[in-house]
Design a protein around this motif. Structure first.
Motif, mmCIF file in Angstrom:
data_model
loop_
_atom_site.group_PDB
_atom_site.id
_atom_site.type_symbol
_atom_site.label_atom_id
_atom_site.label_comp_id
_atom_site.label_asym_id
_atom_site.label_seq_id
_atom_site.Cartn_x
_atom_site.Cartn_y
_atom_site.Cartn_z
ATOM 1 N N GLY A 90 -18.971 -25.439 -21.121
ATOM 2 C CA GLY A 90 -18.424 -24.101 -20.871
ATOM 3 C C GLY A 90 -18.661 -23.164 -22.038
ATOM 4 N N GLY A 91 -18.930 -23.731 -23.220
ATOM 5 C CA GLY A 91 -19.381 -22.927 -24.350
ATOM 6 C C GLY A 91 -18.305 -22.149 -25.089
ATOM 7 N N THR A 92 -17.014 -22.394 -24.764
ATOM 8 C CA THR A 92 -15.981 -21.614 -25.446
ATOM 9 C C THR A 92 -15.864 -22.070 -26.903
ATOM 10 O OG1 THR A 92 -14.437 -23.188 -24.484
ATOM 11 C CG2 THR A 92 -14.580 -21.042 -23.435
ATOM 12 N N PRO A 93 -15.448 -21.182 -27.811
ATOM 13 C CA PRO A 93 -15.281 -21.568 -29.216
ATOM 14 C C PRO A 93 -14.260 -22.702 -29.343
ATOM 15 C CG PRO A 93 -15.149 -19.182 -28.929
ATOM 16 C CD PRO A 93 -15.128 -19.772 -27.564
ATOM 17 N N PRO A 94 -14.371 -23.578 -30.373
ATOM 18 C CA PRO A 94 -15.387 -23.527 -31.431
ATOM 19 C C PRO A 94 -16.740 -24.057 -30.959
ATOM 20 C CG PRO A 94 -13.934 -25.410 -31.753
ATOM 21 C CD PRO A 94 -13.393 -24.654 -30.579
ATOM 22 N N PHE A 95 -17.810 -23.502 -31.562
ATOM 23 C CA PHE A 95 -19.155 -24.024 -31.329
ATOM 24 C C PHE A 95 -19.944 -23.879 -32.628
ATOM 25 C CE2 PHE A 95 -18.927 -19.627 -29.829
ATOM 26 C CZ PHE A 95 -19.951 -19.025 -30.550
ATOM 27 N N GLU A 142 -6.530 -18.425 -30.534
ATOM 28 C CA GLU A 142 -6.355 -19.174 -29.270
ATOM 29 C C GLU A 142 -6.999 -18.414 -28.105
ATOM 30 O OE1 GLU A 142 -5.287 -22.588 -30.094
ATOM 31 O OE2 GLU A 142 -5.111 -22.065 -27.961
ATOM 32 N N ALA A 143 -6.792 -17.090 -28.093
ATOM 33 C CA ALA A 143 -7.249 -16.283 -26.951
ATOM 34 C C ALA A 143 -8.766 -16.304 -26.806
ATOM 35 C CB ALA A 143 -6.751 -14.844 -27.095
ATOM 36 N N ILE A 144 -9.494 -16.302 -27.911
ATOM 37 C CA ILE A 144 -10.964 -16.258 -27.797
ATOM 38 C C ILE A 144 -11.479 -17.597 -27.264
ATOM 39 C CG2 ILE A 144 -11.744 -17.059 -30.095
ATOM 40 C CD1 ILE A 144 -13.141 -13.884 -28.655
ATOM 41 N N ARG A 145 -10.691 -18.652 -27.448
ATOM 42 C CA ARG A 145 -11.097 -19.959 -26.918
ATOM 43 C C ARG A 145 -11.034 -20.007 -25.396
ATOM 44 N NH1 ARG A 145 -8.618 -24.644 -30.793
ATOM 45 N NH2 ARG A 145 -9.809 -24.137 -32.669
ATOM 46 N N ARG A 146 -10.405 -18.991 -24.815
ATOM 47 C CA ARG A 146 -10.338 -18.940 -23.345
ATOM 48 C C ARG A 146 -11.336 -17.931 -22.769
ATOM 49 N NH1 ARG A 146 -4.767 -19.354 -24.714
ATOM 50 N NH2 ARG A 146 -4.550 -17.087 -24.706
ATOM 51 N N ARG A 147 -12.014 -17.182 -23.645
ATOM 52 C CA ARG A 147 -12.903 -16.125 -23.125
ATOM 53 C C ARG A 147 -14.311 -16.678 -22.854
ATOM 54 N NH1 ARG A 147 -11.986 -10.633 -26.418
ATOM 55 N NH2 ARG A 147 -13.188 -9.888 -24.635
ATOM 56 N N PRO A 148 -14.975 -16.195 -21.809
ATOM 57 C CA PRO A 148 -16.272 -16.779 -21.425
ATOM 58 C C PRO A 148 -17.354 -16.555 -22.481
ATOM 59 C CG PRO A 148 -15.780 -14.818 -20.111
ATOM 60 C CD PRO A 148 -14.558 -15.100 -20.916
ATOM 61 N N GLN A 149 -18.180 -17.559 -22.652
ATOM 62 C CA GLN A 149 -19.235 -17.522 -23.671
ATOM 63 C C GLN A 149 -20.444 -18.354 -23.205
ATOM 64 O OE1 GLN A 149 -18.419 -15.951 -26.735
ATOM 65 N NE2 GLN A 149 -20.169 -16.546 -27.956
#
Ligand SMILES: O=C(O)C1=C[C@@H](OP(=O)(O)O)[C@@H](O)[C@H](O)C1
Ligand SMILES: C=C(OP(=O)(O)O)C(=O)O
Length: 422
Positions: free
Chosen positions: A144-149, A118-125
């Protein structure tokens, strides 16, 4: 230790300990990735073995690579890019995996979906994915490019010139530079917006050179020409950011802590701790055996711009709760996009135990005050476990929630901490 809580031990006297910390996360994951991009197997010696490094090895395997764990370290094989079909890369909450591996998927013929905690889905990408698109990549993502991609590999990436806003994370820039030797035209990156964590950019350039690439930098412009990569062996340094709680401990308790294997020269941001110790009132001596830190048991309040060493913030903020006066930490607004919103988490948890800690626009204001027992929540952030341990040195009854989350970079942390205090 109860399953999901750990009572941080109180220091009962002056410390006298020697510690060995595991290998650097940042160096291990760069070395693994460059080995996978190389033309021969690389033996990575003394690597970090933790959640983040395992995620990197698993990601490389999903992308066509492979590795063997030996008594000497990890042997990483070059990517086999001939595969087709679908693949998945698990990101966990590892910034290095989330930022560094998508470019690799452009080199092969697989359609690769990246997702994690969940946390990585909020981190900038977003700025990184946009830059890769501009260099020729086919990527489907949410705005915004957040996972999943999903990256659809087309058997190679043209590369070329691109503008990049890396102000949310230096890892965007590192990601482009690390994979660039394998882009048809390499890469020329012009930075718009200053990235944090310059030492990690220097680390990227250093590792690229060691693996045979020829990166160049001129101010805010970076160029990496296409070329072969390959290195038979590489030895990882101890993680100096992981060492941070052990380095600040004697400032709070008095006594001495030796960190074995501290390198004489390094690009790691944690090396700055040596000068911080002096500024706060302790002494740090580096010799062939490592770093010896001595403290009096008291430390000075300070104004610290941590823009270049942001990952040290949680531990430093915790230590400053025991200073002789107020402190201000600045330059770290980007920590709101780390494992958790670290500024909010630190203000909440340190204040929850009695310190006067408030968020500023780009950091924290810390007013020391008597602290008390209580639960310290860790928000799936390894460095908050380490921060809580520092508080526990002087405050009985600090109950650290979910201590196992420290396994992101140091699975043996609680044992090593208890041993250092024994
Ligand atoms: O490149 C790296 O290995 C890292 C860069 C930094 O990221 P940010 O620039 O996002 O802060 C750092 O905080 C992180 O722990 C590791
Ligand atoms: C920011 C950090 O990690 P990541 O590599 O996930 O960005 C960190 O370790 O402090």
């Amino acid at each position: 230790m109860a399953d999901n809580s750990w009572t941080a031990p109180v220091a009962t006297g002056r410390l006298n300990a020697t510690v060995r910390v595991p290998g650097s996360k940042s160096i291990t994951n760069r070395a693994y990735l460059l080995a996978a991009l190389g033309d021969r197997p690389t033996l990575v010696r003394e690597p970090l073995v933790s959640r983040d490094s395992t995620l990197m090895l698993d990601a490389l395997t999903a992308l066509g690579g492979g590795y063997t764990t030996t008594a000497d370290g990890t042997e990483v094989r070059p990517l086999d890019l001939s595969g087709t079909g679908e693949a998945e890369v698990a990101l966990g909450n590892a910034g290095t995996v989330a930022r560094f591996t998508p470019a690799l998927a452009t080199l092969g013929g697989r359609t690769v979906t990246f997702d994690g905690d969940e946390a990585i889905r909020r981190r900038p990408q977003g700025p990184l994915l946009d830059a890769l698109r501009e260099l020729g990549a086919d990527i489907t993502s949410a705005p915004g490019g957040t996972p999943p991609f999903t990256v659809r590999g087309r058997g190679g990436l043209p590369g070329g010139k691109v503008d990049l806003d890396s102000s949310a994370s230096s890892q965007f820039l590192s990601a482009l530079l690390l994979a660039a030797p394998r882009f048809a035209d390499g890469v020329t990156v012009r930075l718009v917006g200053a990235p944090p964590s310059e030492p990690h950019i220097a680390m990227t350039l250093d590792l690229l050179r060691r693996f045979g690439a020829a990166p160049e930098r001129s101010g805010t412009e970076f160029h990496v020409p296409p070329g072969r990569l390959g290195l038979a062996e590489y030895t990882v340094e101890p993680d100096l950011s992981t060492a941070a709680p052990f380095v600040v401990a004697p400032l709070l308790t008095g006594g001495t802590v030796r960190v074995a294997g501290w390198p004489a020269e390094t690009t790691q941001p944690g090396d700055w701790l040596r000068s911080l110790v002096g500024e706060l009132g302790g002494s740090a001596v580096l010799d062939d055996d490592g770093l010896t830190v001595t403290g009096t048991g008291g430390l000075r309040g300070a104004r610290l711009d941590l823009h270049e060493v942001g990952e040290l913030t949680p531990v430093i903020a915790a230590a400053l709760c025991f200073a002789d006066g107020p402190s201000v930490i600045s330059g770290v607004a980007h920590l709101r996009g780390h494992e958790t919103d670290r500024l909010a988490a630190l203000a909440t948890e340190l204040s929850g135990l009695g310190a006067g800690v408030t968020e500023t626009e780009d950091g924290l204001r810390i007013e020391p005050a008597p602290m008390r027992a209580g639960v310290f929540h860790t928000y799936h952030d390894h460095r908050l476990v380490m921060a809580a341990a520092v508080i526990g040195l002087r405050v009985p009854g600090v109950e650290v929630e979910n201590p196992a989350t420290v396994g992101k970079t140091f699975p043996g942390f609680t044992g090593a901490w208890e041993a250092a205090l024994a």
